[in-house]
Design a protein around this motif. Structure first.
Motif, PDB file in Angstrom:
ATOM      1  N   VAL A   1      39.058  32.201 -47.162  1.00 10.20           N
ATOM      2  CA  VAL A   1      38.888  33.380 -48.026  1.00 10.20           C
ATOM      3  C   VAL A   1      39.596  34.533 -47.319  1.00 10.20           C
ATOM      4  CG1 VAL A   1      37.253  34.954 -49.102  1.00 10.20           C
ATOM      5  CG2 VAL A   1      36.682  32.535 -48.880  1.00 10.20           C
ATOM      6  N   HIS A   2      40.478  35.211 -48.051  1.00 15.41           N
ATOM      7  CA  HIS A   2      41.279  36.280 -47.463  1.00 15.41           C
ATOM      8  C   HIS A   2      40.713  37.669 -47.725  1.00 15.41           C
ATOM      9  CE1 HIS A   2      44.154  33.149 -46.640  1.00 15.41           C
ATOM     10  NE2 HIS A   2      44.137  32.798 -47.905  1.00 15.41           N
ATOM     11  N   GLU A   3      39.788  37.781 -48.687  1.00 11.68           N
ATOM     12  CA  GLU A   3      39.206  39.092 -48.996  1.00 11.68           C
ATOM     13  C   GLU A   3      37.799  38.916 -49.539  1.00 11.68           C
ATOM     14  OE1 GLU A   3      40.211  43.018 -51.714  1.00 11.68           O
ATOM     15  OE2 GLU A   3      41.635  41.385 -51.620  1.00 11.68           O
TER      16      GLU A   3
ATOM     17  N   LYS B   1      29.573  30.661 -50.278  1.00  7.73           N
ATOM     18  CA  LYS B   1      30.366  29.685 -49.536  1.00  7.73           C
ATOM     19  C   LYS B   1      31.479  29.254 -50.487  1.00  7.73           C
ATOM     20  CE  LYS B   1      29.747  25.535 -46.771  1.00  7.73           C
ATOM     21  NZ  LYS B   1      28.790  24.528 -46.312  1.00  7.73           N
ATOM     22  N   VAL B   2      32.703  29.221 -50.006  1.00 11.65           N
ATOM     23  CA  VAL B   2      33.832  28.805 -50.832  1.00 11.65           C
ATOM     24  C   VAL B   2      34.278  27.427 -50.350  1.00 11.65           C
ATOM     25  CG1 VAL B   2      36.152  29.378 -51.625  1.00 11.65           C
ATOM     26  CG2 VAL B   2      34.505  31.200 -51.192  1.00 11.65           C
ATOM     27  N   VAL B   3      34.200  26.465 -51.268  1.00 17.02           N
ATOM     28  CA  VAL B   3      34.490  25.069 -50.924  1.00 17.02           C
ATOM     29  C   VAL B   3      35.486  24.480 -51.914  1.00 17.02           C
ATOM     30  CG1 VAL B   3      32.253  24.678 -49.836  1.00 17.02           C
ATOM     31  CG2 VAL B   3      32.504  24.284 -52.279  1.00 17.02           C
ATOM     32  N   GLU B   4      36.073  23.365 -51.511  1.00 15.87           N
ATOM     33  CA  GLU B   4      36.981  22.663 -52.414  1.00 15.87           C
ATOM     34  C   GLU B   4      36.202  22.131 -53.617  1.00 15.87           C
ATOM     35  OE1 GLU B   4      39.172  19.625 -50.380  1.00 15.87           O
ATOM     36  OE2 GLU B   4      40.158  21.067 -49.035  1.00 15.87           O
ATOM     37  N   LYS B   5      36.817  22.176 -54.793  1.00 20.17           N
ATOM     38  CA  LYS B   5      36.154  21.709 -56.011  1.00 20.17           C
ATOM     39  C   LYS B   5      35.830  20.223 -55.932  1.00 20.17           C
ATOM     40  CE  LYS B   5      38.013  25.101 -59.250  1.00 20.17           C
ATOM     41  NZ  LYS B   5      38.885  25.340 -60.405  1.00 20.17           N
TER      42      LYS B   5
END
Length: 161
Positions: A156-158, A143-147
């Motif tokens: 996420v683009h890739e 999961k990509v989240v704000e720091k």
């Protein structure tokens, strides 16, 4: 060693990747050739069938970019018959069985080898200055989240793997 985006790949890792890609390509190629034999009805239908098969093949290959590793394994014998494989942790797995490791790799036992493939994709193109990727071992996902606020997801683009 070869530089690959965020790190280095050893020669053996590159070889594993190439072997996996070749195996996947041959499997897809033979499967699609069996399923997509052109009809003898008309030339137009033959061309459409071939184009459809090529489209399926072209779409399938980029979707199969997980990395895999083949670990040679001394077969476990019982009464002269192969009954399974021992993984790196010493655990015995039945021949033709499948399992998921603690590190989220899907593995299978075959005669003389254990094959393991990643079951997850890694985010590779996102705002690394303001965002962080977090791996969940229970779901085997990133999961990509704000720091500063982990409740807000980042685009996420890739994805790789």
């Amino acid at each position: 060693m070869v530089l690959f985006r965020e790190g280095f790949l050893t020669r053996s890792q590159i070889n594993y990747q190439l072997v996996f890609i070749q195996q996947r390509y041959l499997l897809l190629k033979t499967t699609h050739l069996k399923l997509c034999k052109p009809s003898v009805d008309s030339e137009g239908f033959k061309l459409k069938t071939i184009l459809a098969c090529l489209l399926v093949l072209a779409v399938s290959i980029p979707l199969s970019n997980a990395y895999c590793v083949r670990q040679p394994s001394k077969p476990e014998l019982s009464d002269g018959k192969i009954v399974g494989c021992r993984d790196l942790n010493g655990e015995l797995h039945e021949l033709d069985s499948q399992w998921r490791t603690d590190s989220c790799h899907d593995c299978s036992c075959s005669e003389g080898a254990i094959d393991c493939c990643s079951s997850f994709s890694t985010p590779s193109d996102y705002d690394e200055e303001n965002c962080v990727s977090i791996f969940n071992k229970e779901t085997c996902t990133y999961k990509v989240v704000e720091k500063d606020d982990h409740s807000k997801e980042c685009p996420v683009h890739e994805w790789v793997g």
